[in-house]
Write an enzyme that holds these catalytic residues in place. Sequence first.
Site, PDB file in Angstrom:
ATOM      1  N   GLY A  89       0.817  -1.201   0.000  1.00  0.00           N
ATOM      2  CA  GLY A  89       0.000   0.000   0.000  1.00  0.00           C
ATOM      3  C   GLY A  89       0.854   1.255   0.000  1.00  0.00           C
ATOM      4  N   CYS A  90       0.206   2.383  -0.263  1.00  0.00           N
ATOM      5  CA  CYS A  90       0.945   3.652  -0.367  1.00  0.00           C
ATOM      6  C   CYS A  90       1.486   4.105   0.986  1.00  0.00           C
ATOM      7  CB  CYS A  90       0.059   4.722  -0.994  1.00  0.00           C
ATOM      8  SG  CYS A  90      -1.580   4.901  -0.244  1.00  0.00           S
ATOM      9  N   TYR A  91       0.640   4.127   2.007  1.00  0.00           N
ATOM     10  CA  TYR A  91       1.124   4.506   3.338  1.00  0.00           C
ATOM     11  C   TYR A  91       2.193   3.533   3.850  1.00  0.00           C
ATOM     12  CZ  TYR A  91      -2.687   7.942   4.138  1.00  0.00           C
ATOM     13  OH  TYR A  91      -3.543   9.015   4.093  1.00  0.00           O
TER      14      TYR A  91
ATOM     15  N   ALA B 144       5.631   4.355   2.216  1.00  0.00           N
ATOM     16  CA  ALA B 144       6.286   5.525   2.815  1.00  0.00           C
ATOM     17  C   ALA B 144       6.808   5.210   4.211  1.00  0.00           C
ATOM     18  CB  ALA B 144       5.311   6.696   2.855  1.00  0.00           C
TER      19      ALA B 144
END
Length: 336
Positions: free
Chosen positions: A155-157, A160
């Site tokens: 996922g994106c979060y 990061a």
Amino acid sequence: MLKTILVGATGYTGAELAHYITKHPELELAGLYVSEHSLDAGKPFSSLYGHLLGVVDQTIEPLAVSNIKNICDDVDIVVLATAHEVSHDIAAEFLAQDTVVFDLSGAFRVNDPAFYENYYGFKHNFDKELQSAVYGLAEWASADIAEANLIAVPGCYPTASLSALKPLAKHGLISTDQKPIINAVSGVSGAGRKASLASAFCEVSHAPYGVFNHRHQPEISTHLGHEVIFTPHLGSFKRGILATINVKLAAGVTPEQVTAAYQEAYQDQPMVRLLPSGWPSIKAVEKTAYCDLAWQQQGQDLIVVSAIDNLLKGAAAQAMQCINIRFGFAMTTSLV
């Protein structure tokens, strides 16, 4: 060239993937698919994304599950930019056709069936595929990605957050007395292309959501090996993620150890940039495939800041990194 099809092509991530695949010198975009009842079926792709006119003009095709065997004739790669439940239902069908599947949904990211009932609201019925899936955090799983046939793109979060925290965890620099605290803000594109009141122009306001129950929290904790506290925020901008992470370091950890951990992790990783000065910003990574990192230590307290484009390094670009790793292409192919 490797024939590649894209399922769920018309979302924001799908558009980025279609462009990357078209640019890739070793891939052929062999089909753009949507659900068989989608109103986008039959349209030229560039009619939805005008900036790709003359670049990706193929007609969008409807996908019937009963027709998967036929459309996979001579296909090497399947990229799923579909809803979690859809990927869950069709990934095994594509794997059965001897394709390599790259799934951008959450359907295979955590190898625990109970996770899906608790956080995604469905029962996972494909334990064999779930256990064989490799979590495609590109800089950290290249050996496994190179051997896998089902790659679950993070996922994106989590991308990061894990990019910021894994160098510390690898070297045992995180205190066991306190959970890392992640506060991250994402652009509205993270909510997808479908219209909703919450993401309407006049409604969006910088605010937290999913407090203590966002599905990315256990995804981060699982792949970090440490429990975390994660609070996502919706920002009033289109794209990008900025994560500010507070970490209590183990006793006696020096700034030199922290710096060495990051340098060791990323010195040979071209898509992660360790900033020599200043702090990461969304402006610097927007519409790029990079993750920017910077940190500062005060005693046992460390603040790490991570910035990515949620649609690219947080989705499409990382999928392309995984494709490059899996098939032995240079990591940056099609990305820079």
